[in-house]
Design a protein around this motif. Structure first.
Motif, short mmCIF file in Angstrom:
data_model
loop_
_atom_site.label_atom_id
_atom_site.label_comp_id
_atom_site.label_asym_id
_atom_site.label_seq_id
_atom_site.Cartn_x
_atom_site.Cartn_y
_atom_site.Cartn_z
N ALA A 89 0.65 -1.31 0.10
CA ALA A 89 0.04 0.04 -0.15
C ALA A 89 1.04 1.38 0.00
O ALA A 89 0.60 2.33 -0.94
CB ALA A 89 -0.89 0.04 1.21
N THR A 90 1.94 1.39 0.72
CA THR A 90 2.70 2.50 0.73
C THR A 90 3.81 2.38 -0.09
O THR A 90 4.36 3.63 -0.27
CB THR A 90 3.12 2.92 2.51
N GLY A 91 4.26 1.54 -0.19
CA GLY A 91 5.78 1.33 -0.75
C GLY A 91 6.93 1.46 0.02
O GLY A 91 7.96 1.07 -0.54
N LEU A 92 6.74 1.63 1.27
CA LEU A 92 8.01 1.67 2.33
C LEU A 92 8.51 0.28 2.76
O LEU A 92 7.49 -0.39 2.78
CB LEU A 92 7.34 2.49 3.25
N PRO A 93 9.36 0.26 2.93
CA PRO A 93 10.18 -0.92 3.55
C PRO A 93 9.82 -1.20 4.78
O PRO A 93 9.47 -0.20 5.70
CB PRO A 93 11.48 -1.04 3.49
N TYR A 94 9.50 -2.50 5.32
CA TYR A 94 9.26 -2.64 6.93
C TYR A 94 10.46 -2.32 7.68
O TYR A 94 11.61 -2.62 7.01
CB TYR A 94 8.74 -4.22 7.20
N CYS A 95 10.34 -2.05 8.97
CA CYS A 95 11.47 -1.37 9.56
C CYS A 95 12.49 -2.66 10.21
O CYS A 95 11.93 -3.81 10.54
CB CYS A 95 11.17 -0.80 11.14
N SER A 96 13.82 -2.68 9.89
CA SER A 96 14.50 -3.76 10.26
C SER A 96 16.00 -2.84 10.97
O SER A 96 15.93 -1.47 10.85
CB SER A 96 15.16 -4.53 9.21
#
Length: 60
Positions: A32-39
């Motif tokens: 939906a956002t195109g942002l990567p998940y935090c890691s």
């Protein structure tokens, strides 16, 4: 002489294999956002999976 050529070919094959094995894969992203998940690797702009669940609960 042929032994040196064979050793060079083996070394070249080993380097090619090592380069292909260390290829980086992109981090998983939210559709939906195109942002990567935090890691640990991604800290600048990322999204927490728990944030997505909270937003879905509020919308639904």
């Amino acid at each position: 002489m042929s032994r040196m050529i064979a050793m060079g070919a083996v070394a070249a094959a080993a380097l090619a294999f090592a380069a292909s094995a260390s290829a980086q894969t992109p981090p998983p992203t939210n559709e939906a956002t195109g942002l990567p998940y935090c890691s640990a690797k991604v800290k600048d702009r990322c999204i927490q999976k728990s944030d997505i669940k909270k937003a879905a609960a509020k919308a639904g």
